[in-house]
Write a protein that holds these residues in place. Sequence first.
Motif, mmCIF file in Angstrom:
data_model
loop_
_atom_site.group_PDB
_atom_site.id
_atom_site.type_symbol
_atom_site.label_atom_id
_atom_site.label_comp_id
_atom_site.label_asym_id
_atom_site.label_seq_id
_atom_site.Cartn_x
_atom_site.Cartn_y
_atom_site.Cartn_z
ATOM 1 N N LEU A 435 0.946 2.355 86.322
ATOM 2 C CA LEU A 435 0.777 3.757 86.384
ATOM 3 C C LEU A 435 -0.223 4.265 87.223
ATOM 4 O O LEU A 435 -0.380 4.988 88.288
ATOM 5 N N ARG A 436 -1.455 3.899 87.001
ATOM 6 C CA ARG A 436 -2.583 4.105 87.773
ATOM 7 C C ARG A 436 -2.515 3.614 89.316
ATOM 8 O O ARG A 436 -2.948 4.256 90.113
ATOM 9 N N SER A 437 -1.951 2.457 89.130
ATOM 10 C CA SER A 437 -1.742 1.857 90.957
ATOM 11 C C SER A 437 -0.882 2.833 91.520
ATOM 12 O O SER A 437 -1.251 3.062 92.653
ATOM 13 N N VAL A 438 0.344 3.414 90.852
ATOM 14 C CA VAL A 438 1.071 4.092 91.769
ATOM 15 C C VAL A 438 0.775 5.499 92.049
ATOM 16 O O VAL A 438 1.377 6.204 92.782
ATOM 17 N N SER A 439 -0.377 5.896 90.970
ATOM 18 C CA SER A 439 -0.810 7.019 91.351
ATOM 19 C C SER A 439 -1.399 7.267 92.739
ATOM 20 O O SER A 439 -1.515 8.471 93.150
ATOM 21 N N LEU A 440 -1.649 6.244 93.434
ATOM 22 C CA LEU A 440 -2.272 6.096 94.748
ATOM 23 C C LEU A 440 -1.257 6.421 95.780
ATOM 24 O O LEU A 440 -1.694 6.631 96.990
ATOM 25 N N LEU A 441 -0.013 6.152 95.522
ATOM 26 C CA LEU A 441 1.210 6.399 96.435
ATOM 27 C C LEU A 441 1.891 7.752 96.348
ATOM 28 O O LEU A 441 1.950 8.280 95.188
ATOM 29 N N ASP A 442 2.265 8.112 97.203
ATOM 30 C CA ASP A 442 3.016 9.229 97.410
ATOM 31 C C ASP A 442 4.752 9.128 96.682
ATOM 32 O O ASP A 442 5.225 10.033 96.185
ATOM 33 N N ALA A 443 5.210 7.712 97.127
ATOM 34 C CA ALA A 443 6.477 7.069 96.711
ATOM 35 C C ALA A 443 6.242 5.707 96.530
ATOM 36 O O ALA A 443 5.472 5.265 97.071
ATOM 37 N N PHE A 444 7.235 5.151 95.709
ATOM 38 C CA PHE A 444 7.230 3.740 95.878
ATOM 39 C C PHE A 444 8.459 3.083 95.247
ATOM 40 O O PHE A 444 9.385 3.764 94.704
ATOM 41 N N ASP A 445 8.621 1.818 95.340
ATOM 42 C CA ASP A 445 9.744 1.255 94.664
ATOM 43 C C ASP A 445 9.197 -0.043 93.949
ATOM 44 O O ASP A 445 8.141 -0.111 93.734
ATOM 45 N N VAL A 446 9.808 -0.676 93.076
ATOM 46 C CA VAL A 446 9.678 -1.663 92.166
ATOM 47 C C VAL A 446 8.778 -2.696 92.800
ATOM 48 O O VAL A 446 7.545 -3.153 92.394
ATOM 49 N N PRO A 447 9.050 -3.324 94.010
ATOM 50 C CA PRO A 447 8.211 -4.290 94.543
ATOM 51 C C PRO A 447 6.929 -3.705 95.024
ATOM 52 O O PRO A 447 5.779 -4.584 94.744
ATOM 53 N N GLY A 476 15.559 8.663 99.216
ATOM 54 C CA GLY A 476 14.429 8.499 99.494
ATOM 55 C C GLY A 476 14.201 7.082 99.974
ATOM 56 O O GLY A 476 14.698 6.003 99.433
ATOM 57 N N LEU A 477 13.308 6.834 101.016
ATOM 58 C CA LEU A 477 13.108 5.506 101.544
ATOM 59 C C LEU A 477 12.274 4.687 100.635
ATOM 60 O O LEU A 477 12.585 3.607 100.545
ATOM 61 N N TRP A 478 11.455 5.323 99.568
ATOM 62 C CA TRP A 478 11.042 4.618 98.391
ATOM 63 C C TRP A 478 11.583 5.807 97.257
ATOM 64 O O TRP A 478 11.358 6.976 97.388
ATOM 65 N N PRO A 479 12.377 5.195 96.228
ATOM 66 C CA PRO A 479 13.141 6.024 95.316
ATOM 67 C C PRO A 479 12.305 6.654 94.415
ATOM 68 O O PRO A 479 12.843 7.725 93.718
ATOM 69 N N PHE A 480 11.193 6.165 94.087
ATOM 70 C CA PHE A 480 10.356 6.814 92.969
ATOM 71 C C PHE A 480 9.124 7.620 93.266
ATOM 72 O O PHE A 480 8.118 7.196 94.372
ATOM 73 N N HIS A 481 8.750 8.722 92.684
ATOM 74 C CA HIS A 481 7.487 9.201 92.778
ATOM 75 C C HIS A 481 7.062 9.865 91.498
ATOM 76 O O HIS A 481 7.855 10.273 90.523
ATOM 77 N N LEU A 482 5.647 9.690 91.125
ATOM 78 C CA LEU A 482 5.190 10.567 89.772
ATOM 79 C C LEU A 482 5.464 12.038 89.838
ATOM 80 O O LEU A 482 5.323 12.604 90.831
ATOM 81 N N HIS A 483 5.630 12.539 88.698
ATOM 82 C CA HIS A 483 5.346 14.016 88.521
ATOM 83 C C HIS A 483 4.077 14.470 89.169
ATOM 84 O O HIS A 483 2.988 13.858 89.001
ATOM 85 N N GLY A 484 4.113 15.591 89.932
ATOM 86 C CA GLY A 484 2.914 15.842 90.588
ATOM 87 C C GLY A 484 1.741 16.136 89.659
ATOM 88 O O GLY A 484 0.725 15.704 90.262
ATOM 89 N N LEU A 485 1.850 16.776 88.668
ATOM 90 C CA LEU A 485 0.587 17.037 87.631
ATOM 91 C C LEU A 485 0.270 15.838 87.001
ATOM 92 O O LEU A 485 -1.009 15.721 87.097
ATOM 93 N N ILE A 486 1.069 15.140 86.554
ATOM 94 C CA ILE A 486 0.539 13.656 85.985
ATOM 95 C C ILE A 486 -0.235 12.748 87.010
ATOM 96 O O ILE A 486 -1.117 12.128 86.843
ATOM 97 N N ARG A 487 0.403 12.892 88.576
ATOM 98 C CA ARG A 487 -0.248 12.083 89.335
ATOM 99 C C ARG A 487 -1.627 12.571 89.669
ATOM 100 O O ARG A 487 -2.693 11.825 89.549
ATOM 101 N N LEU A 542 -4.218 6.622 102.195
ATOM 102 C CA LEU A 542 -4.989 5.284 101.704
ATOM 103 C C LEU A 542 -5.915 5.307 102.166
ATOM 104 O O LEU A 542 -7.109 5.275 101.830
ATOM 105 N N ALA A 543 -6.014 4.911 103.529
ATOM 106 C CA ALA A 543 -7.097 4.265 104.427
ATOM 107 C C ALA A 543 -8.006 5.570 104.470
ATOM 108 O O ALA A 543 -9.400 5.125 104.604
ATOM 109 N N ARG A 544 -7.877 6.716 104.471
ATOM 110 C CA ARG A 544 -8.624 7.798 104.657
ATOM 111 C C ARG A 544 -9.419 8.080 103.529
ATOM 112 O O ARG A 544 -10.600 8.234 103.399
ATOM 113 N N ASP A 545 -8.678 8.031 102.492
ATOM 114 C CA ASP A 545 -9.242 8.535 101.256
ATOM 115 C C ASP A 545 -10.135 7.614 100.654
ATOM 116 O O ASP A 545 -11.065 7.762 99.811
ATOM 117 N N HIS A 546 -9.739 6.072 100.887
ATOM 118 C CA HIS A 546 -10.534 5.054 100.438
ATOM 119 C C HIS A 546 -11.404 4.219 101.379
ATOM 120 O O HIS A 546 -11.770 3.086 101.018
#
Length: 894
Positions: A435-447, A476-487, A542-546
């Motif tokens: 969960l913490r890892s994918v909070s860095l991403l706008d969207a993701f898939d399992v891999p 979506g190109l990546w099917p999953f994304h976190l609820h905006g507030l939770i992220r 990611l590159a800009r923020d980190h």
Amino acid sequence: MTGGRDLRALFSTNDRSVQAAEAFTNRQTQWETVAAALTQHLQHVGSPGFDPEDLEAPRSHVLVFHGVGGIGKTTLSRTLEAALADAGRRPTQWGAPGWPADRILPVRIDLARSAGTDFEQIVLTIRAALTKVGRPLPAFDLALRRYWEANHPGEPLEEYLRRAGLGSRFGQALPQQMQSALADVAQALMLPGTIGSVVGQVTGALIGALRERRQTVRALAGCARLADLLEAEPDLDALSFYPHLLAWELARLPEGKKVVPVVLLDTFEDIGDRTRRDLERLIQRTVWLMPNAFWVISGRSRLQWADPALQGQLDYTGPAAWPGLAHTAVPAARTPANASAARQVLIGDFSPEDCDDYLARRLTRDGQPLIGENIRQIITARSHGLPLYLDLSVARFLELRRSGRTPQPADFDHDFPALVSRTLSDLTADERHVLRSVSLLDAFDVPLATRAAGLAHEGPAQRLTERPFVRDNPFGLWPFHLHGLIRSAVRNAEDTTDDRWTETDWQQAAQRAFTALGEQHQAAPGPDRLLLIAFLRQGLRLARDHRLDLGWLTPAAWTYVSDSVWEPLAPPDTDSTGLDTAADALVELLSALARRQQQHRSHTVARLTTVIDSHLLPDDLQHMALYYRAKAHRDLGDSPASRTGMQAVADGQGRLAPAARRGLAHLARMAGDFPTALATAHTLGWEGRHHRVEGDIWWPHGDMNRAAAAYAAARDEAEHHGVTGERGNSQAHRAFALAFTDPAVADDELALAEQLLADVDLRATTLITHIAALARDAGRTDADVDDRAQVLRAEIRTAGVTYTELALDLALAFHHAVRDEQDQVAIAIARLRENTRNGDYAYYSDIAAFLAGLPVTAAPTPRWLDGEAATRERWRRLVTARQSHRHTSRFPPS
């Protein structure tokens, strides 16, 4: 509807004028879903073919509401109970149900760990609620009495009910009804009155009577499995089968006593986890064995009972057993018509209007909202519609007042640690890590989630995607994304959990996610523009923020530029005064290039100058900035600056050197040095867009067919290389050249240009097509050419593409020459001379004079390829041909 008093808020202030009320907002759609499903259930259990003892029929008597923690499931469960129990407590916006109120018996059971509810209490709560029918339920009561005396020797049932709060909730009728059932059975068996209260002897006698089918117990003999249950060891496992007896008793109630229990099981996530299902197995068995009750289950996750993989962990599994639970979750906004198929409903967020209404009614003084509208707007925007965030903001509002401060809108640009702890509370350690890892991403898939988390197995990521705060977009190109507030909370709120991450942990996760994106980008099949943009948007952020190295972003940026499509990229425009890293500079570079289609070219020059002066980019990307700044200088009419930039890029021999040599050829053409421009064009090849440069040289000579052929070759070559923007650009210029020849042909060419430009953002090229449409309509009295030209001139000046305005005036000169309006041609010539005083495109005024058959008085004279006379003759022939066409043909409609 407003519930009871909000005691926490009430005890947070000394101001007795503040009214703190629990507010319930809308959820009308969920009520409609419940009403539709319950209506279907009543019809089903009332049909002649319904058999409560059928253990094999599929079950459709369960409705599940699931959603992220704090979304309002418990409030909904409580409100449903109140609305079903008393029509007067139903929210006014909820419609009236279509069933008799006295037939429904709601029973709400809180499964939260803090409530301490065990399985015994669940069974006793349902039975205690049924005391309202006013009569014993002997088959069940006898079995329950036997269980109680075996497992609670010496403990009166009355005391247990009192201690569990069931006595005050339902009264003490249950012990009396159980005793009455025991006595009735003893009497039917003609047992001595002295042993009428000894459950063991009554049970033994009853079992014998049932096995022998005695007439004295014919009332109970209809329950085929009663004897088996009474013979079984009265342990907890046996207790979970007793609800079968309850279902049988409910079915044989007389018509005036019939009720349908609606059992609301709340906080279902607290009964265990995905590996320990002991309590869930007992509850599921109860639900299955009571098909005439209606069950409303609310929790954070979808019920998995329809998953065949759970066979062995639970008694009744698979889609055949629970057809309604096997469907994809139905969003709460869907209509209740879906209730017959899918019974898993995702609780959605509050709308902005509901959020504001909720906040306005939570705290009031003299009937007016205590929280001002400006603060409510900030809280609503930050909440993403999550009710828990609204509650936490109300608490913060009171806390600020208690400290002596007047709350301000800025105080609520805030992330709450409580959101993190609530979200993480029922996740495994690996799931929290993902969960913490994918909070860095706008969207993701399992891999991608697995690689970002640095795990060797996908199980935790797969399980996380089943959580309600993970939203699913199958398109979506990546099917999953976190609820905006939770992220936002996971990323930004102070994390007080035991396994919280350090800054190093976050940095390492960002690098893992960035690397994983790069690997997916490199493995992507073929040139896919949508994939490229998606990878760039996530990677740039990611590159800009980190502060990451550019890595795979460099080749991706070149691919983005090569197509000349210019989709907007996220992150959005940045403050270019604060460039600290190469990633900052690349974000600003690509954003400036994309936005130049909507911004004045002077703004593009300023932004690219900031990037260039930062010296943060590697040489190849530095040349990219130099080249496009030189193009912007050329568009603004600053040829010396453009020539300096193009020469620097050409001398660098990098990827854009051919394009820079093309730019130098354009500059030669702009200066009227056509022989040099043509000689350079012959050296450019495809990389330098040689055919388009040749077309740009031939049309000023009035050789429109030759120019059109060159543009067609450029278009076809671009299509062969898969460069979408260049293809559309070349076709637009072909349409422009042919617009001076045959209007009908121009129509077809313009239609193709518009089709090819539909999916790209090329502002200057689009303006060329509009100018071509004017040239196509030259000479017509019904085409409003002058009015359209005035609108176009305003658009051109807004864009800052000066050379395009010259083409517009040339088209107007053609129009007026065809109409033999010499004074208007003279105005166009004067305007062209004024706008070419710096020497670039000075030959445009000569062409306008050629069109009208006027002498050329301006200097210097351009170096025409085959002399001025031949060029003048070709342009004048275009005018006379159009005049002849105008008198002999109908023009196509504009």
